[in-house]
Design a protein around this motif. Structure first.
Motif, PDB file in Angstrom:
ATOM      1  N   THR A 299       0.822  -1.211   0.000  1.00  0.00           N
ATOM      2  CA  THR A 299       0.000   0.000   0.000  1.00  0.00           C
ATOM      3  C   THR A 299       0.855   1.259   0.000  1.00  0.00           C
ATOM      4  O   THR A 299       0.457   2.288  -0.573  1.00  0.00           O
ATOM      5  N   THR A 300       2.033   1.197   0.605  1.00  0.00           N
ATOM      6  CA  THR A 300       2.945   2.346   0.544  1.00  0.00           C
ATOM      7  C   THR A 300       3.394   2.581  -0.896  1.00  0.00           C
ATOM      8  O   THR A 300       3.453   3.727  -1.367  1.00  0.00           O
ATOM      9  N   ALA A 301       3.701   1.510  -1.612  1.00  0.00           N
ATOM     10  CA  ALA A 301       4.053   1.646  -3.026  1.00  0.00           C
ATOM     11  C   ALA A 301       2.889   2.193  -3.827  1.00  0.00           C
ATOM     12  O   ALA A 301       3.076   2.906  -4.830  1.00  0.00           O
ATOM     13  N   GLY A 302       1.661   1.891  -3.401  1.00  0.00           N
ATOM     14  CA  GLY A 302       0.489   2.398  -4.093  1.00  0.00           C
ATOM     15  C   GLY A 302       0.412   3.913  -4.080  1.00  0.00           C
ATOM     16  O   GLY A 302      -0.148   4.519  -5.013  1.00  0.00           O
ATOM     17  N   ILE A 303       0.979   4.563  -3.052  1.00  0.00           N
ATOM     18  CA  ILE A 303       1.007   6.029  -3.029  1.00  0.00           C
ATOM     19  C   ILE A 303       1.843   6.547  -4.192  1.00  0.00           C
ATOM     20  O   ILE A 303       1.467   7.492  -4.896  1.00  0.00           O
ATOM     21  N   GLY A 304       3.000   5.905  -4.412  1.00  0.00           N
ATOM     22  CA  GLY A 304       3.857   6.308  -5.522  1.00  0.00           C
ATOM     23  C   GLY A 304       3.210   6.071  -6.872  1.00  0.00           C
ATOM     24  O   GLY A 304       3.371   6.881  -7.801  1.00  0.00           O
ATOM     25  N   ILE A 305       2.481   4.981  -7.002  1.00  0.00           N
ATOM     26  CA  ILE A 305       1.782   4.707  -8.260  1.00  0.00           C
ATOM     27  C   ILE A 305       0.784   5.821  -8.556  1.00  0.00           C
ATOM     28  O   ILE A 305       0.672   6.290  -9.696  1.00  0.00           O
ATOM     29  N   ALA A 308       2.602   9.164  -9.470  1.00  0.00           N
ATOM     30  CA  ALA A 308       3.248   9.163 -10.785  1.00  0.00           C
ATOM     31  C   ALA A 308       2.304   9.627 -11.883  1.00  0.00           C
ATOM     32  O   ALA A 308       2.757  10.073 -12.950  1.00  0.00           O
ATOM     33  N   GLU A 309       0.999   9.585 -11.640  1.00  0.00           N
ATOM     34  CA  GLU A 309       0.042  10.042 -12.645  1.00  0.00           C
ATOM     35  C   GLU A 309       0.113  11.556 -12.856  1.00  0.00           C
ATOM     36  O   GLU A 309      -0.412  12.079 -13.845  1.00  0.00           O
ATOM     37  N   LEU A 310       0.744  12.270 -11.930  1.00  0.00           N
ATOM     38  CA  LEU A 310       0.867  13.723 -12.070  1.00  0.00           C
ATOM     39  C   LEU A 310       1.911  14.120 -13.097  1.00  0.00           C
ATOM     40  O   LEU A 310       1.954  15.271 -13.528  1.00  0.00           O
ATOM     41  N   TYR A 311       2.785  13.178 -13.494  1.00  0.00           N
ATOM     42  CA  TYR A 311       3.925  13.503 -14.337  1.00  0.00           C
ATOM     43  C   TYR A 311       3.795  12.839 -15.706  1.00  0.00           C
ATOM     44  O   TYR A 311       3.104  11.836 -15.865  1.00  0.00           O
ATOM     45  N   PRO A 312       4.484  13.389 -16.699  1.00  0.00           N
ATOM     46  CA  PRO A 312       4.414  12.782 -18.038  1.00  0.00           C
ATOM     47  C   PRO A 312       5.147  11.445 -18.085  1.00  0.00           C
ATOM     48  O   PRO A 312       6.054  11.184 -17.299  1.00  0.00           O
ATOM     49  N   ARG A 313       4.749  10.636 -19.027  1.00  0.00           N
ATOM     50  CA  ARG A 313       5.430   9.372 -19.269  1.00  0.00           C
ATOM     51  C   ARG A 313       6.438   9.584 -20.399  1.00  0.00           C
ATOM     52  O   ARG A 313       6.069  10.035 -21.484  1.00  0.00           O
ATOM     53  N   ALA A 352      -8.748  14.766  -9.397  1.00  0.00           N
ATOM     54  CA  ALA A 352      -9.008  13.326  -9.321  1.00  0.00           C
ATOM     55  C   ALA A 352      -7.751  12.567  -8.904  1.00  0.00           C
ATOM     56  O   ALA A 352      -7.809  11.627  -8.092  1.00  0.00           O
ATOM     57  N   VAL A 353      -6.584  12.984  -9.466  1.00  0.00           N
ATOM     58  CA  VAL A 353      -5.338  12.309  -9.099  1.00  0.00           C
ATOM     59  C   VAL A 353      -5.030  12.543  -7.627  1.00  0.00           C
ATOM     60  O   VAL A 353      -4.620  11.611  -6.907  1.00  0.00           O
ATOM     61  N   ARG A 354      -5.197  13.765  -7.152  1.00  0.00           N
ATOM     62  CA  ARG A 354      -4.957  14.043  -5.725  1.00  0.00           C
ATOM     63  C   ARG A 354      -5.891  13.211  -4.844  1.00  0.00           C
ATOM     64  O   ARG A 354      -5.503  12.748  -3.774  1.00  0.00           O
ATOM     65  N   ALA A 355      -7.111  13.040  -5.314  1.00  0.00           N
ATOM     66  CA  ALA A 355      -8.042  12.215  -4.548  1.00  0.00           C
ATOM     67  C   ALA A 355      -7.556  10.764  -4.491  1.00  0.00           C
ATOM     68  O   ALA A 355      -7.639  10.100  -3.443  1.00  0.00           O
ATOM     69  N   ARG A 356      -7.010  10.265  -5.620  1.00  0.00           N
ATOM     70  CA  ARG A 356      -6.486   8.898  -5.622  1.00  0.00           C
ATOM     71  C   ARG A 356      -5.242   8.780  -4.736  1.00  0.00           C
ATOM     72  O   ARG A 356      -5.022   7.752  -4.089  1.00  0.00           O
ATOM     73  N   ILE A 357      -4.432   9.824  -4.696  1.00  0.00           N
ATOM     74  CA  ILE A 357      -3.271   9.824  -3.795  1.00  0.00           C
ATOM     75  C   ILE A 357      -3.729   9.756  -2.342  1.00  0.00           C
ATOM     76  O   ILE A 357      -3.176   9.012  -1.517  1.00  0.00           O
ATOM     77  N   ASP A 358      -4.762  10.544  -2.027  1.00  0.00           N
ATOM     78  CA  ASP A 358      -5.297  10.511  -0.661  1.00  0.00           C
ATOM     79  C   ASP A 358      -5.872   9.135  -0.327  1.00  0.00           C
ATOM     80  O   ASP A 358      -5.736   8.637   0.799  1.00  0.00           O
TER      81      ASP A 358
END
Length: 465
Positions: A299-305, A308-313, A352-358
């Protein structure tokens, strides 16, 4: 666009990875000194602080029990399901790891048409295009890396779950094995009591015929004999149920239960005090604690996942190909290639991404609470099992002395009655007391072995290969 310009160079220079790097929080209960300390019940003479051996059931020194456990660990259906779950988790990890490999693609196209319409007589020109492309993700934001970390942790969760099933299966085999044998001992004791009371009934009948007894004495003796006989069917049924459960645990049908065990009348006994180790050994060994810690890592790794959606690929790639008309196929001007970075960014909905981070952060907090709970439960369960085992052994010693005294009282009452120095009712009362003492002793012996298995189960051993 400004964010792309400012963020991308920072990622390239710093090589940062989204989300926190995993470590067990310092405030976690597992880091408290008292969690690693010796157990409170270590001072009892029935246990020692030595390390628990991997195959604890061998402490009973019973090759037949060892064979049953090994058979169950190879054929138990719950273990087969746990192995399948582990294989699935391993495949998911391999899939996540494959995200860091080169992706390739091939393309081909051919086309043709007529100039001047369908009635034109000119031949139709045909053209073709062939291409090959390859790309490698740079994973600058670390989303793939965190995904691999999460998948790896989930694989270890599956390993821990499989190990926990091994612990439970081994304990269930030992418990039912002991149950069959303790029932055999209880059956022998009950049959012995029934034989004594049948003999007493015969004496009562003979005495009444000689005019020295009464009908009341006969009825009392007959009631005692019938009560002793009535205890036998329950013991037989319990023993058969344990045999059937053993068969199921070993992957056998009920008709293939271990018949050779039916005659067992020796309760499994330990040759030395149970080695229990300390809190630190317990928490390293228990699969449920290990699994809870790995859930926290995932679940800690899930925060990073999520971050990462905030940045370009960003990936680096190239392509090569040839395209021309059929008449100019493979000519020097028909080939081309390209090489360079490929940036893909869909300008995410940041709210939405911030909500997923939370959400991921909340999942990690819940996993930490679950990990702390698993640590507390492991310590509490072990201390409870230690206390229960110690009290069960104390009770057994007291009941052994009580059974010896009841036997002597029954024997002496019978002798005195034969010489006319005590009424027949005293004989019946003494025998009833002896029967009760034997029944209590049989239950206490079964309880001691049951408490031993509870302690072994709490210690969490038996999964080690």
């Amino acid at each position: 666009m400004k964010r792309v310009v400012t963020t991308l160079p920072a990622l390239l220079l710093a090589g940062c990875v989204a989300g926190p790097d995993y470590r067990i929080p310092q405030a976690s209960i597992v880091n408290r000194p008292e969690a690693a300390a010796p157990f409170l019940g270590i001072n009892d003479r029935s246990v020692s602080q030595a390390a628990l051996p991997p195959r604890w059931w061998r402490l009973y020194g019973d090759p037949r029990l060892d064979g049953y456990v090994e058979e169950a660990l190879a054929a138990n259906t719950d273990l087969r399901a746990a192995d399948a779950n582990l294989r699935r988790a391993s495949a998911i990890f391999r899939e996540a790891a494959a995200e860091r490999t080169i992706t390739t693609g091939l393309s081909g196209q051919a086309s043709g048409g007529r100039i001047g319409g369908p009635t034109a007589s000119l031949p139709a020109p045909f053209s073709y295009a062939l291409g090959f492309d390859a790309s490698y993700p740079l994973d600058l934001a670390g989303g793939i890396r965190r995904g691999i970390e999460a998948a790896s942790a989930q694989t270890e969760v599956a390993v821990a779950a499989r190990d926990q099933v091994r612990v439970v299966v081994a304990a269930a085999i030992a418990r039912n094995y002991a149950r069959v044998c303790t029932d055999g001992v209880a059956l022998a004791a009950a049959q012995h009591i029934a034989a004594i009371q049948r003999a007493t009934l015969a004496v009562a009948v003979r005495t009444a015929r000689r005019g020295r007894g009464t009908r009341f004495d006969i009825d009392r003796a007959r009631a005692a004999a019938f009560a002793s006989e009535a205890a036998l069917p329950d013991i037989l049924a319990d023993r058969k149920a344990a045999l059937f459960e053993l068969a199921a645990l070993m992957g056998r049908t009920p008709s293939d239960y271990p018949r050779e065990l039916e005659a067992c009348a020796t309760i499994p006994a330990l040759a030395r005090p149970i080695p229990v180790g300390d809190g630190a050994m317990l928490l390293r060994r228990r699969p449920d604690v290990r699994g809870a810690e790995r859930v926290l890592a995932a679940t800690t790794a899930g925060i990073g996942i999520a971050e990462a959606e905030l940045y370009p690929r960003v990936s680096i790639g190239g392509s090569a190909g040839t395209a021309a008309s059929i008449g100019r196929a493979l000519g020097s001007t028909s080939f081309g290639f390209s090489l360079g970075p490929l940036v893909s960014w869909s300008f995410p909905n940041r709210k939405a991404v911030r909500a997923r981070i939370d959400q991921a952060g909340a999942d990690a907090d819940a996993a930490l609470a679950g990990f702390d709970g698993a640590v507390l439960f492991a310590l509490q369960q072990t201390e409870t099992a230690l206390s229960a085992y110690a009290r069960a052994t104390d009770r057994l010693r007291d009941l052994e002395r009580a059974a010896d005294a009841a036997f002597r009282a029954s024997r002496d009452a019978d002798r005195l009655q034969r010489f006319g120095r005590t009424p027949f009712l005293d004989v019946l009362n003494a025998q009833a007391g002896y029967a009760d003492a034997q029944a209590s002793l049989s239950r206490a012996r079964a309880s001691v072995v049951d408490r031993q298995i509870d302690l072994f189960l709490a210690l969490g051993g038996g999964w080690e290969e």
